[in-house]
Design an enzyme around this catalytic site. Structure first.
Site, PDB file in Angstrom:
ATOM      1  CD  GLN A 158      -2.921   1.076   2.377  1.00  0.00           C
ATOM      2  OE1 GLN A 158      -2.588   0.537   3.418  1.00  0.00           O
ATOM      3  NE2 GLN A 158      -4.046   1.751   2.262  1.00  0.00           N
ATOM      4  CD  GLU A 313      -3.241  -2.027  10.970  1.00  0.00           C
ATOM      5  OE1 GLU A 313      -3.807  -2.129   9.862  1.00  0.00           O
ATOM      6  OE2 GLU A 313      -2.703  -0.963  11.364  1.00  0.00           O
ATOM      7  CG  HIS A 316      -7.808  -1.636   7.844  1.00  0.00           C
ATOM      8  ND1 HIS A 316      -8.437  -0.689   7.061  1.00  0.00           N
ATOM      9  CD2 HIS A 316      -6.772  -0.991   8.443  1.00  0.00           C
ATOM     10  CE1 HIS A 316      -7.802   0.472   7.188  1.00  0.00           C
ATOM     11  NE2 HIS A 316      -6.792   0.317   8.031  1.00  0.00           N
ATOM     12  CD  GLU A 335      -6.309   3.584   7.023  1.00  0.00           C
ATOM     13  OE1 GLU A 335      -6.542   3.347   8.234  1.00  0.00           O
ATOM     14  OE2 GLU A 335      -5.656   2.806   6.294  1.00  0.00           O
ATOM     15  CE1 TYR A 401      -4.869   5.478   9.654  1.00  0.00           C
ATOM     16  CE2 TYR A 401      -4.285   7.217   8.120  1.00  0.00           C
ATOM     17  CZ  TYR A 401      -4.152   5.907   8.558  1.00  0.00           C
ATOM     18  OH  TYR A 401      -3.322   5.045   7.902  1.00  0.00           O
ATOM     19  CE  LYS A 576       2.426   6.791  16.140  1.00  0.00           C
ATOM     20  NZ  LYS A 576       1.281   6.285  16.914  1.00  0.00           N
TER      21      LYS A 576
HETATM   22  N1  BES Z   1      -3.331   0.768   6.012  1.00  0.00           N
HETATM   23  C1  BES Z   1      -2.643   1.541   6.970  1.00  0.00           C
HETATM   24  C2  BES Z   1      -1.208   1.788   6.615  1.00  0.00           C
HETATM   25  C3  BES Z   1      -0.976   2.502   5.298  1.00  0.00           C
HETATM   26  C4  BES Z   1      -1.832   3.483   4.822  1.00  0.00           C
HETATM   27  C5  BES Z   1       0.119   2.172   4.541  1.00  0.00           C
HETATM   28  C6  BES Z   1      -1.589   4.107   3.602  1.00  0.00           C
HETATM   29  C7  BES Z   1       0.368   2.795   3.319  1.00  0.00           C
HETATM   30  C8  BES Z   1      -0.507   3.760   2.845  1.00  0.00           C
HETATM   31  C9  BES Z   1      -2.718   0.924   8.361  1.00  0.00           C
HETATM   32  O1  BES Z   1      -3.940   0.320   8.623  1.00  0.00           O
HETATM   33  C10 BES Z   1      -2.597   2.019   9.359  1.00  0.00           C
HETATM   34  O2  BES Z   1      -3.437   2.875   9.355  1.00  0.00           O
HETATM   35  N2  BES Z   1      -1.589   1.979  10.213  1.00  0.00           N
HETATM   36  C11 BES Z   1      -1.382   2.961  11.251  1.00  0.00           C
HETATM   37  C12 BES Z   1      -1.809   2.430  12.584  1.00  0.00           C
HETATM   38  C13 BES Z   1      -3.118   2.858  13.086  1.00  0.00           C
HETATM   39  C14 BES Z   1      -3.336   2.383  14.507  1.00  0.00           C
HETATM   40  C15 BES Z   1      -3.501   4.281  12.907  1.00  0.00           C
HETATM   41  C16 BES Z   1       0.092   3.211  11.363  1.00  0.00           C
HETATM   42  O3  BES Z   1       0.874   2.440  10.814  1.00  0.00           O
HETATM   43  O4  BES Z   1       0.474   4.173  12.023  1.00  0.00           O
HETATM   44 ZN    ZN Z   2      -5.479   1.789   8.827  1.00  0.00          ZN
END
Ligand code: BES
Ligand code: ZN
Length: 621
Positions: A158, A313, A316, A335, A401, A576
């Site tokens: 992704q 996750e 999702h 999201e 988000y 992050k």
């Molecule tokens: N699907 C996302 C990760 C993502 C989004 C990868 C867009 C590449 C492009 C995953 O579900 C996600 O949102 N991960 C978050 C964690 C969440 C608890 C907010 C992250 O990795 O920070």
């Molecule tokens: Zn996500």
């Protein structure tokens, strides 16, 4: 094999809403042509002309060369007048192509930034199968190769990186089933977003099947020296031997989460839900690869305090994997729904106090990010994005988000939870294995939930979806525990409470995080030293708390924490955490230090992280 084919065919027909499994070829073509698909600016493919429906992937993983050599064989459906199949590729070396078993010519158009190039293969209205033999590049953007005593390879597809390891119609609007045969070094286990082994094979050969049709961004592969532990009837964890005990403990409640999720929005569609603990270089917290979430080891805190990421996750599996955003402009449908669902799972399993604390933290994060984005590109604060000619990665902000979450929470509060839950359950069930774009969702919402003028004006959908910032009717969150932290912080800042008198040991991680992340930017280094002396924050096992602490240490130039800062930045590749810390260094005149640490850390990071950090630190290779 035959059984697989007919099952695949059956699922596919269900997925596109056709009743007759024995549909004639012309009916099938009709079906492809009729299927409504939003235009995806991030894929060269033209699925209305020829669409891939099943992938057979045969691959050999070479750690020495950092390459995969593979053959991707697709079953396709074509329109009557079809002339070509277009597959997205990026940095792939194409060796040969066959069409229905015959060697065929192929064309690769010029390369475009981040999109790669289309591979054009001649087909006709009666072509059934296309096969591509190719090798990936050692720099393939989806991969991260880890060397050393415990070699590891993982992919991150992704949003549009699947095309760097499999030629594919790399658009969330195209779904296909897959099977794979993968050969890896004998001491390693291979895992995919498919039915997985639980033990290593003797010869390094593994077979995989994914019977449910998925979009390409959910293609995933990991290769490493991992072992498996079951934690529930449908759930388990994979990790390297040094982490497997900790992972088994940390994620022991996965089955409870799965049961809670099914109780909310309907049956889990993917049979098993397992989690793979990746190396710390993983650029994200988690990735919802079907049947096998990929997760950062930084959520292993020792006390199960960071499991909301697993709830996310897992959620999702409905929002995203079952009902999929049609294009990356509709990312909030993946999201935003997932954050809402995550909160509901957390509430169901851990109680409303905990879930409200989490919402309070995300509200603060959202307000900060809205402010930041408004300064740069205000239209990026719309839920519906406009990412044409941009990298879809630009859309990965708190808007999709958390603005998405608060929009759904507003819907819930407007119509009541019972009504909203039954709406969502029906939404997931009736659109399973389909795509959803923003307009289609809004029509569905108007017809099935906001069906009076009064409701419509209470919510004001346009202000949320195509308007800037946070609308005035954004729901309020209140957490008594967080309010107490804020009061304590205020007292500490004014000198009315001593550092060693803070109720630190009574605080949950959310409270510690709130305290540290809200310290005034100009807090004196001496006061941070006091906190550290009292609470030994440098050695906390909770990486969210450590992150908030290190960011503040940078802002206050509390140099005693800089050894820890360096080991954290070199050891952890989660974007992050990296972005705000490096940014804080740049903003406080410590760019030289940032560059020096980055030089050491960069070889450990995934392309997703280096892409962001190179820009931030002005790094040129
Ligand atoms: N699907 C996302 C990760 C993502 C989004 C990868 C867009 C590449 C492009 C995953 O579900 C996600 O949102 N991960 C978050 C964690 C969440 C608890 C907010 C992250 O990795 O920070
Ligand atoms: Zn996500």
């Amino acid at each position: 094999m035959n059984m697989l084919k007919s099952l695949v065919g059956g699922l596919l027909l269900v997925a596109v809403g056709c009743a007759a499994p024995e549909a004639s070829h012309s009916k099938k073509s009709q079906l492809v042509a009729d299927m409504k698909r939003a235009t995806d600016h991030h894929s060269f493919s033209k699925p209305d002309e020829a669409v891939t429906t099943h992938l057979k992937w045969d691959a050999r993983v070479d750690f020495d060369q950092r390459q995969i050599t593979a053959t991707a064989t697709y079953q396709i459906q074509t329109a009557k007048d079809a002339e070509r199949l277009l597959l997205d590729c990026r940095d792939l070396t194409i060796h040969s192509v066959t069409v229905d078993g015959q060697e065929a010519p192929f064309e690769l158009a010029p390369v475009r930034p981040f999109l790669g190039q289309p591979l054009s293969i001649p087909v006709t209205g009666s072509t059934q199968e296309v096969s591509v033999a190719y090798t990936t590049s050692p720099d393939a953007a989806a991969f991260l190769w880890v060397e050393g005593a415990s070699p590891f390879l993982f992919t991150q597809s992704q949003a549009i990186l699947a095309r760097t390891w499999v030629p594919c119609q790399d658009s969330p609007g195209v779904r296909f089933t897959y099977e794979a045969h993968v050969e890896v070094p004998t001491e390693l286990m291979a895992l995919m977003s498919a039915v997985n082994p639980t033990e290593k094979s003797a010869d390094g050969h593994y077979d995989f099947v994914m019977e449910q049709p998925i979009p390409s961004y959910l293609l995933a592969l990991a290769v490493g020296n991992v072992e498996f532990r079951s934690v529930g009837a449908h759930t388990g964890v994979y990790a390297t031997s040094d982490l497997i005990d900790a992972a088994e403990y940390e994620f022991a409640e996965m089955e409870d989460m799965l049961v809670a999720a099914e109780g909310l929005y309907g049956k889990y569609a993917w049979e098993r839900y397992d989690l793979l603990v990746l190396p710390a270089a993983f650029p994200f917290g988690g990735m919802e690869n079907p049947r096998l979430t990929f997760a950062t080891p930084t959520i292993i805190a020792g006390d199960r305090s960071l499991v909301s990421l697993v709830a996310h996750e897992l959620a999702h599996s409905w929002s995203g994997n079952l009902v999929t955003n049609a294009t990356w402009d509709d990312f909030w449908l993946n999201e935003g729904f997932t954050v809402y669902f995550e909160q509901r799972i957390m509430e169901a399993v851990y109680g409303r106090d905990i879930s409200e604390m989490l919402s309070t933290l995300s509200y603060q994060g959202l307000v900060d990010e809205v402010d930041a984005i408004m300064d740069v590109n205000p239209n990026d604060t719309h839920l519906r994005l406009h990412l044409k000619d941009r990298d879809p990665d630009d859309g990965m902000t708190a808007i999709a988000y958390d603005k998405g979450y608060f929009f759904l929470r507003l819907l819930e509060e407007t119509v009541g939870r019972r009504t909203f839950d039954s709406f969502l359950k029906t939404y997931f069930t009736s659109h399973a294995f389909q795509v959803m774009d923003t307009d289609t969702f809004l029509d569905y919402l108007n017809d099935n939930l906001l069906n009076t003028e009064e409701l419509r004006s209470a919510v004001n959908v346009p202000a949320w979806v195509d308007g800037q910032g946070l609308p005035g009717n954004c729901p309020e969150v209140k957490s008594a525990r967080i309010e107490r932290v804020d009061a304590t912080l205020n007292a500490w800042t004014l000198g009315n409470i001593a550092s060693d008198a803070l109720p630190w040991s009574d605080w949950l991680y959310q409270e510690r995080y709130r305290f540290l992340s809200n310290l005034p930017d100009n807090t004196d280094a001496a006061r941070l030293a006091e906190l550290d002396a009292a609470w030994d924050i440098n050695s906390t096992g909770n990486n969210e708390v450590l992150f908030a602490w290190l960011e503040q240490a940078v802002r206050s130039q509390h140099t005693k924490a800089y050894d820890r800062l360096r080991t954290f930045l070199v050891g952890v590749g989660r974007r992050k955490f990296l972005t705000p810390i490096y940014k804080a260094m740049v903003e406080t005149g410590q760019t030289e230090l940032a560059r020096d640490i980055y030089k050491e850390a960069r070889p450990n990071y995934h392309s997703v992280a280096t892409g962001t950090m190179d820009e931030l630190l002005g790094f040129v290779e």
